[in-house]
Design an enzyme around this catalytic site. Sequence first.
Site, PDB file in Angstrom:
ATOM      1  N   VAL A 169       0.831  -1.218   0.000  1.00 55.04           N
ATOM      2  CA  VAL A 169       0.000   0.000   0.000  1.00 55.04           C
ATOM      3  C   VAL A 169       0.867   1.271   0.000  1.00 55.04           C
ATOM      4  O   VAL A 169       1.886   1.326   0.685  1.00 55.04           O
ATOM      5  CB  VAL A 169      -0.924  -0.026   1.244  1.00 55.04           C
ATOM      6  CG1 VAL A 169      -1.630   1.303   1.437  1.00 55.04           C
ATOM      7  CG2 VAL A 169      -1.945  -1.150   1.089  1.00 55.04           C
ATOM      8  N   LEU A 171       1.773   1.540  -6.554  1.00 54.01           N
ATOM      9  CA  LEU A 171       1.252   0.411  -7.329  1.00 54.01           C
ATOM     10  C   LEU A 171      -0.279   0.472  -7.455  1.00 54.01           C
ATOM     11  O   LEU A 171      -0.921  -0.528  -7.751  1.00 54.01           O
ATOM     12  CB  LEU A 171       1.691  -0.925  -6.712  1.00 54.01           C
ATOM     13  CG  LEU A 171       3.206  -1.157  -6.688  1.00 54.01           C
ATOM     14  CD1 LEU A 171       3.540  -2.525  -6.110  1.00 54.01           C
ATOM     15  CD2 LEU A 171       3.818  -1.029  -8.089  1.00 54.01           C
ATOM     16  N   ASP A 211      -4.650   5.870 -12.648  1.00 56.69           N
ATOM     17  CA  ASP A 211      -4.789   4.738 -11.725  1.00 56.69           C
ATOM     18  C   ASP A 211      -6.167   4.094 -11.875  1.00 56.69           C
ATOM     19  O   ASP A 211      -6.321   2.879 -11.847  1.00 56.69           O
ATOM     20  CB  ASP A 211      -4.643   5.197 -10.267  1.00 56.69           C
ATOM     21  CG  ASP A 211      -3.217   5.516  -9.914  1.00 56.69           C
ATOM     22  OD1 ASP A 211      -2.474   5.922 -10.816  1.00 56.69           O
ATOM     23  OD2 ASP A 211      -2.854   5.361  -8.738  1.00 56.69           O
TER      24      ASP A 211
HETATM   25  O1  PMV Z   1      -0.267   7.401  -6.887  1.00 62.30           O
HETATM   26  P1  PMV Z   1       0.953   7.050  -7.660  1.00 62.30           P
HETATM   27  O2  PMV Z   1       2.185   6.963  -6.856  1.00 62.30           O
HETATM   28  O3  PMV Z   1       0.759   5.907  -8.586  1.00 62.30           O
HETATM   29  O4  PMV Z   1       1.202   8.300  -8.655  1.00 62.30           O
HETATM   30  C1  PMV Z   1       0.233   8.693  -9.562  1.00 62.30           C
HETATM   31  C2  PMV Z   1       0.860   9.256 -10.784  1.00 62.30           C
HETATM   32  C3  PMV Z   1       1.015  10.741 -10.823  1.00 62.30           C
HETATM   33  O5  PMV Z   1       1.255  11.052 -12.200  1.00 62.30           O
HETATM   34  C4  PMV Z   1       2.223  11.190 -10.013  1.00 62.30           C
HETATM   35  C5  PMV Z   1      -0.215  11.495 -10.330  1.00 62.30           C
HETATM   36  C6  PMV Z   1      -1.456  11.302 -11.202  1.00 62.30           C
HETATM   37  O6  PMV Z   1      -2.563  11.607 -10.709  1.00 62.30           O
HETATM   38  O7  PMV Z   1      -1.326  10.902 -12.377  1.00 62.30           O
END
Ligand code: PMV
Length: 314
Positions: free
Chosen positions: A103, A107, A150
Amino acid sequence: MSEERGRGHGSGKLILFGEHAVVYGTPAIVAGLPRGAEATVEPAEGEEGRLRLLQSSGDDADGAEPAEISDPTVKAAFRAVLEVFEDLLEGPVDATVEMDIPVGVGLGSSASFGTALARAMADLTGAEDRVKKAVRAAEEVFHGNPSGIDQLAAMEGGLHFFRRGEKGMEAAPVEAPTFRVAVCVAGPASSTAAMVQKVADRRSRETDLVGHVERLIGDITRAASNSLTEGDWQRVGELMDINHGALVSLGVSTDELEQARYIAMRAGAAGAKLTGAGGGGCVVAIIPEDVGHGVVEAWSKAGLEAFEVEIGGH
Ligand code: PMV
């Protein structure tokens, strides 16, 4: 309610190219992981709904039992998902989420958590059409202003070229042959919001220079999309190295991430970079076909949690 228990899955993710710059409209490439979050929801036994979490990856996982969540952000994300389905519920809901990715290390744990819960709630209530809204509501609690990358990976899995365009998210699958990457948790969990803010601060001080870096990252990502499709892993590796350098210039790498990257390169990786927001978290390395499991072994020997995963495949 259509059933007395709902279940849902959300995939973890790896950003292969383009993090941070993606927030400002340049493209990124993201891969869904086979691992992620599994949620189960059911009408609550008590007066109030409970949220319990089971961490089933990492050193402490063996024999672990689900534990009640006290983290206010995670609880708020849970409530944000429930609110989307509120009018369909007869009472409070108990939820258990099992996470088999670490976490807070880039990832995609938060998006996979939100997606698994949203899908479980849709399964419980029959309101499939509310999943996207509920996932977005959870992501807004975790990230403030997420690019959506994500969320795409958590919901779709697979390999995608992604862009946050003027009119919202644009995504297209990247048709790559199967390839192997290794991932290690190099540093402690970090706050995505804090790292995004750090880049925003540098961007406001050095607008022109950071603009060049963002365009460079966009060019790397477009080139990588072609090289992935062609299965040119040496070039993909080289592009990862250049992308990492650009991320260093944005100020998001750390000693631990640099160390882990060098370990991977010495052990035969074709290229390696930090993945996600940085400031801690993970390194991803691309493993050429003729290299065995040396990278993961070298990381494990250095005391780092590491795993390999296959990505792509038409
Ligand atoms: O939450 P992470 O560590 O997977 O980072 C997300 C990727 C970023 O480009 C830094 C932020 C985003 O919202 O795209």
